[in-house]
Each structure stands twice: as structure tokens, then as C-alpha cells.
Write a protein that holds these residues in place. Structure first.
Motif, PDB file in Angstrom:
ATOM      1  N   GLU A  27       0.838  -1.200   0.000  1.00 53.40           N
ATOM      2  CA  GLU A  27       0.000   0.000   0.000  1.00 53.40           C
ATOM      3  C   GLU A  27       0.868   1.243   0.000  1.00 53.40           C
ATOM      4  O   GLU A  27       2.047   1.198   0.347  1.00 53.40           O
ATOM      5  N   TYR A  44      -4.093   5.657  -0.968  1.00 53.14           N
ATOM      6  CA  TYR A  44      -4.313   5.347  -2.375  1.00 53.14           C
ATOM      7  C   TYR A  44      -4.824   3.910  -2.488  1.00 53.14           C
ATOM      8  O   TYR A  44      -4.135   3.024  -2.990  1.00 53.14           O
ATOM      9  N   GLU A  47      -6.795   2.476  -4.419  1.00 53.62           N
ATOM     10  CA  GLU A  47      -6.875   1.961  -5.790  1.00 53.62           C
ATOM     11  C   GLU A  47      -5.538   1.403  -6.277  1.00 53.62           C
ATOM     12  O   GLU A  47      -5.484   0.688  -7.285  1.00 53.62           O
ATOM     13  N   LEU A  48      -4.449   1.693  -5.556  1.00 52.13           N
ATOM     14  CA  LEU A  48      -3.120   1.212  -5.940  1.00 52.13           C
ATOM     15  C   LEU A  48      -2.684  -0.014  -5.132  1.00 52.13           C
ATOM     16  O   LEU A  48      -1.575  -0.504  -5.319  1.00 52.13           O
ATOM     17  N   THR A  49      -3.522  -0.508  -4.242  1.00 49.00           N
ATOM     18  CA  THR A  49      -3.170  -1.666  -3.416  1.00 49.00           C
ATOM     19  C   THR A  49      -2.851  -2.859  -4.307  1.00 49.00           C
ATOM     20  O   THR A  49      -3.565  -3.160  -5.257  1.00 49.00           O
TER      21      THR A  49
END
Length: 124
Positions: A19, A31, A33-35
């Protein structure tokens, strides 16, 4: 109060995920959505690249480097940005400069640890 943090953690469902979190003057931005799920990886590489006013993070799960699709503001890591300004004058400097390094937290006090094979710092 100013930082960018790429980290591995355990999700609520037990998966290991990568993350990204940032803080600008104490205001945190996550963020989700970037996991990235990284359970299948035996080893994980993490990379930060400073390119003028931006920092980019990448990861390697053993096959190739993949850049996260975000450019973060590296200027928030400067003394000038972190300074406390009162009546147009600095009342307190934010810190003594930006640092890059490894950080381990055992937030649950479970006695867990992290193994690091190596760290490389390059200046181009």
C-alpha cells in the motif's frame, strides 16, 4: 508531518498487500486503488526514484519492476514546505532534510519482524 510511505501490511482478511500512504502537513492521503496483493511472492523489492519535483514508487515480485501509476509531490519533503510561517516569516523550520530508508512497525505488539536482504542507495 511530511512523507510518502510505500509499505507491506496485512489486510483485514489476512492477505499481505502493498500500500501507499502520504502525509502533507499532517493531512494523510491513502491510495486504495493502488493496493497490490503480494501473498504469492517469496521476496518483494521496493524502489523509490526521485526525479526533480516528483517521487515514483515501484515494486518487484520476482519477475520485473512495476511502477505504481502515480507521481507524488517530492517538494513537500523540503524544509521550505514544512516550515511554520507566521506573519510571512518562518517561526520554525519543519525538519533538517528529507530521508529515505527502511521502516518496520509492529503495531500489534506481536513480536513480528521484517527481514531485509539488502538496501541500495544510488545517486544519479
Amino acid at each position: 508531518m511530511n512523507w510518502h510511505y510505500l509499505y507491506l501490511t496485512r489486510a483485514d482478511d489476512g492477505r499481505t498487500v502493498l500500500e501507499l500512504l502520504s502525509s502533507d502537513s499532517g493531512r494523510r492521503t491513502s491510495y486504495p486503488e493502488l493496493t497490490v496483493e503480494v501473498d504469492a511472492a517469496d521476496r518483494i523489492g521496493l524502489r523509490a526514484v526521485f526525479d526533480g519535483p516528483v517521487v515514483r514508487f515501484s515494486y518487484d515480485l520476482g519477475d520485473e519492476w512495476r511502477q505504481l501509476p502515480v507521481e507524488l509531490d517530492a517538494t513537500i519533503l523540503s524544509d521550505e514546505h514544512a516550515a511554520l510561517i507566521v506573519n510571512g516569516e518562518p517561526a520554525a523550520w519543519g525538519f533538517t532534510g528529507a530521508f529515505l530508508g527502511q521502516w518496520v512497525q509492529d503495531l500489534g505488539n506481536d513480536g513480528v519482524y521484517a527481514d531485509f536482504d539488502h538496501a541500495t542507495y544510488l545517486e544519479h
